[in-house]
Enzyme design. Structure first.
Site, PDB file in Angstrom:
ATOM      1  N   LYS A 174     -14.016  -2.869  -0.792  1.00 28.17           N
ATOM      2  CA  LYS A 174     -14.540  -3.951   0.041  1.00 28.17           C
ATOM      3  C   LYS A 174     -13.374  -4.695   0.715  1.00 28.17           C
ATOM      4  O   LYS A 174     -13.176  -4.589   1.915  1.00 28.17           O
ATOM      5  CB  LYS A 174     -15.392  -4.924  -0.776  1.00 28.17           C
ATOM      6  CG  LYS A 174     -16.759  -4.355  -1.150  1.00 28.17           C
ATOM      7  CD  LYS A 174     -16.773  -3.914  -2.560  1.00 28.17           C
ATOM      8  CE  LYS A 174     -18.149  -3.622  -3.123  1.00 28.17           C
ATOM      9  NZ  LYS A 174     -19.028  -2.740  -2.391  1.00 28.17           N
ATOM     10  N   ASP A 210     -16.765  -9.712 -12.642  1.00 24.84           N
ATOM     11  CA  ASP A 210     -16.731  -8.665 -11.617  1.00 24.84           C
ATOM     12  C   ASP A 210     -16.530  -9.368 -10.270  1.00 24.84           C
ATOM     13  O   ASP A 210     -17.431 -10.049  -9.790  1.00 24.84           O
ATOM     14  CB  ASP A 210     -18.063  -7.900 -11.646  1.00 24.84           C
ATOM     15  CG  ASP A 210     -18.176  -6.854 -10.538  1.00 24.84           C
ATOM     16  OD1 ASP A 210     -17.256  -6.740  -9.712  1.00 24.84           O
ATOM     17  OD2 ASP A 210     -19.215  -6.160 -10.514  1.00 24.84           O
ATOM     18  N   TRP A 226     -25.776  -6.098  -9.663  1.00 28.48           N
ATOM     19  CA  TRP A 226     -24.562  -5.516 -10.272  1.00 28.48           C
ATOM     20  C   TRP A 226     -24.344  -6.047 -11.673  1.00 28.48           C
ATOM     21  O   TRP A 226     -23.917  -5.310 -12.570  1.00 28.48           O
ATOM     22  CB  TRP A 226     -23.351  -5.703  -9.363  1.00 28.48           C
ATOM     23  CG  TRP A 226     -23.495  -4.854  -8.131  1.00 28.48           C
ATOM     24  CD1 TRP A 226     -23.690  -5.273  -6.852  1.00 28.48           C
ATOM     25  CD2 TRP A 226     -23.534  -3.416  -8.076  1.00 28.48           C
ATOM     26  NE1 TRP A 226     -23.848  -4.200  -6.017  1.00 28.48           N
ATOM     27  CE2 TRP A 226     -23.754  -3.055  -6.736  1.00 28.48           C
ATOM     28  CE3 TRP A 226     -23.417  -2.405  -9.039  1.00 28.48           C
ATOM     29  CZ2 TRP A 226     -23.840  -1.718  -6.322  1.00 28.48           C
ATOM     30  CZ3 TRP A 226     -23.501  -1.072  -8.632  1.00 28.48           C
ATOM     31  CH2 TRP A 226     -23.714  -0.749  -7.285  1.00 28.48           C
TER      32      TRP A 226
HETATM   33  N1  PMP Z   1     -19.924  -4.561  -8.587  1.00 30.67           N
HETATM   34  C1  PMP Z   1     -20.149  -5.042  -7.354  1.00 30.67           C
HETATM   35  C2  PMP Z   1     -20.193  -6.531  -7.149  1.00 30.67           C
HETATM   36  C3  PMP Z   1     -20.348  -4.161  -6.297  1.00 30.67           C
HETATM   37  O1  PMP Z   1     -20.585  -4.636  -5.062  1.00 30.67           O
HETATM   38  C4  PMP Z   1     -20.294  -2.763  -6.523  1.00 30.67           C
HETATM   39  C5  PMP Z   1     -20.448  -1.749  -5.414  1.00 30.67           C
HETATM   40  N2  PMP Z   1     -21.098  -2.123  -4.306  1.00 30.67           N
HETATM   41  C6  PMP Z   1     -20.078  -2.316  -7.825  1.00 30.67           C
HETATM   42  C7  PMP Z   1     -19.886  -3.238  -8.829  1.00 30.67           C
HETATM   43  C8  PMP Z   1     -20.029  -0.854  -8.144  1.00 30.67           C
HETATM   44  O2  PMP Z   1     -18.857  -0.346  -7.652  1.00 30.67           O
HETATM   45  P1  PMP Z   1     -18.412   1.171  -7.718  1.00 30.67           P
HETATM   46  O3  PMP Z   1     -19.314   1.923  -6.804  1.00 30.67           O
HETATM   47  O4  PMP Z   1     -16.994   1.114  -7.274  1.00 30.67           O
HETATM   48  O5  PMP Z   1     -18.537   1.627  -9.120  1.00 30.67           O
END
Ligand code: PMP
Length: 376
Positions: free
Chosen positions: A211, A187, A102
């Site tokens: 989450k 994040d 991520w």
């Molecule tokens: N950052 C993290 C740590 C994630 O776990 C996720 C999704 N699993 C995201 C970003 C991306 O999130 P989204 O699908 O809401 O854009």
């Protein structure tokens, strides 16, 4: 009604109490004669809810006046773009600390906008390079000495819990690495509200809701007002943190149903005893689950270094992919779902978000003992 044990990584399971509360409010919110999704976002009923969720976040996290609480949309991925849009003017640079996929995505998005002015300040990846090789070998967080933050950077970005790799920094962010005077942006999507966290090292944190907070469609951004004051101003309004802050996150129609459900989840967190109670609950679950892995360490191979193991997402491999598929299928027969690892890395992933019941983890641990005995 037969609800299964849901270990999915996100959208994840939600507390039953939060969903049950929603059943009635979907049809008739607080005796108003209209369901929550049917209320105007400018009306009295939604306005009270909007204020309530901000107050709940403020009190659970102990936020003071220096923070702005924004309720936005577009998921955490929109933040990957919005952060550089807001904080990187024509000459500005940004640093990224990589501990998993991520963070790589966040960097890739910044590079799309500013090219090489978005730089890797440190990585625990062992692969040939970030971004091009998604998910390259992350089995721990970075060590502080592996990170060199450019003192001239506008911010340094990191990821508290890497959901795909099951790699998590500890809950004392001041020790992660030395950022000097550079604002730290984090994040926190997959461990938001999982434990009391000292937010003082951060200038901005953001969390996609799906989450620990509620359904997808909502992303919470906490930004310090002094950092916000540095944001560039020549942006489309919809992407400007300053515009959203000035309008109390009501510049346009917010994701009202997601906000409503997140309110229910936050009040459930409060009812259980707040973040200290979440920490105890999550620590207990993770201890049970990792003990099951370690009891059969020849069979369940957990790649992540023990000190970087995530309390939220545990990942492991079985001796063969065929056994992994058999594991997932047998678990489903026992009412346990969402155990398949992320498509980019394979294997098994057990997500143990706040709403996952401790009894489910105990059941899964017993299932794992049994499966290893029979197949190993
Ligand atoms: N950052 C993290 C740590 C994630 O776990 C996720 C999704 N699993 C995201 C970003 C991306 O999130 P989204 O699908 O809401 O854009």
């Amino acid at each position: 009604m037969a609800r299964v044990m849901n270990f999915g990584a996100g959208p994840g399971t939600l507390p039953l109490a939060a969903l049950e509360r929603a059943q009635e409010d979907l049809l008739d919110f607080d005796g108003t004669g209209m369901g929550i999704c049917e209320h105007s976002h400018r009306g009295k009923a939604y306005s009270a809810l909007h204020a309530e969720i901000k107050a709940l976040l403020t009190s659970l996290l102990g936020l003071d006046e220096s923070w702005e609480v924004l309720l936005l949309q577009g998921g955490a991925s929109a933040q990957f773009a919005q952060i550089p849009m807001n904080f990187l003017g024509p000459e500005a640079r940004a640093d990224y600390v990589l501990t998993g996929t991520w963070g790589e995505h966040a960097l890739a998005e910044a590079r799309r906008m500013v090219g090489g002015r978005a730089r890797v300040a440190g990585t625990s990846g062992t692969g040939p390079g970030a971004v091009a090789h998604l998910g390259a070998g992350y089995t721990r967080v970075v060590r502080p000495e592996e990170v060199t933050v450019d003192p001239g950077a506008s911010y340094v970005h990191c990821t508290s819990n890497e959901t795909v790799h099951g790699v998590q920094f500890g809950h004392v962010p001041g020790r992660w690495f030395d950022a000097g005077a550079v604002p730290v942006v984090c994040d926190v999507s997959s461990d938001f509200l999982a434990a009391p966290t000292d937010l003082s090292p951060f200038s901005l944190v953001y969390a996609g809701a799906q989450k620990n907070l509620g359904p997808s469609g909502l992303v919470v951004v906490l930004v310090r007002k002094d950092f916000l004051a540095r944001a560039v101003t020549h942006l489309p309004n919809i992407f400007s943190y300053a515009v959203q802050a000035k309008n109390d996150s009501l510049y346009n129609t917010p994701a009202t149903l997601s906000v409503y459900l997140a309110r229910n989840v936050l009040s459930w967190v409060g009812d259980l005893g707040g973040l200290p109670a979440m920490e105890a609950r999550n620590h207990g679950k993770a201890t049970t689950l990792y003990a099951a892995i370690d009891r059969a360490a020849e069979f369940y191979r957990a790649p992540v270094e023990k000190t970087s193991r995530s309390v939220m997402n545990a990942v492991f491999r079985l001796p063969t992919e065929a056994l992994e598929n058999a594991f997932v299928a047998a678990a489903e027969k026992e009412g346990m779902f969402g155990l398949k690892g992320h498509r980019s890395v394979g294997g098994i992933r057990v997500s143990m978000y706040n709403a996952v019941e401790p009894a489910w983890i105990s059941a899964l641990a017993a299932f794992m003992d049994d499966f290893a005995r029979k197949a190993g």
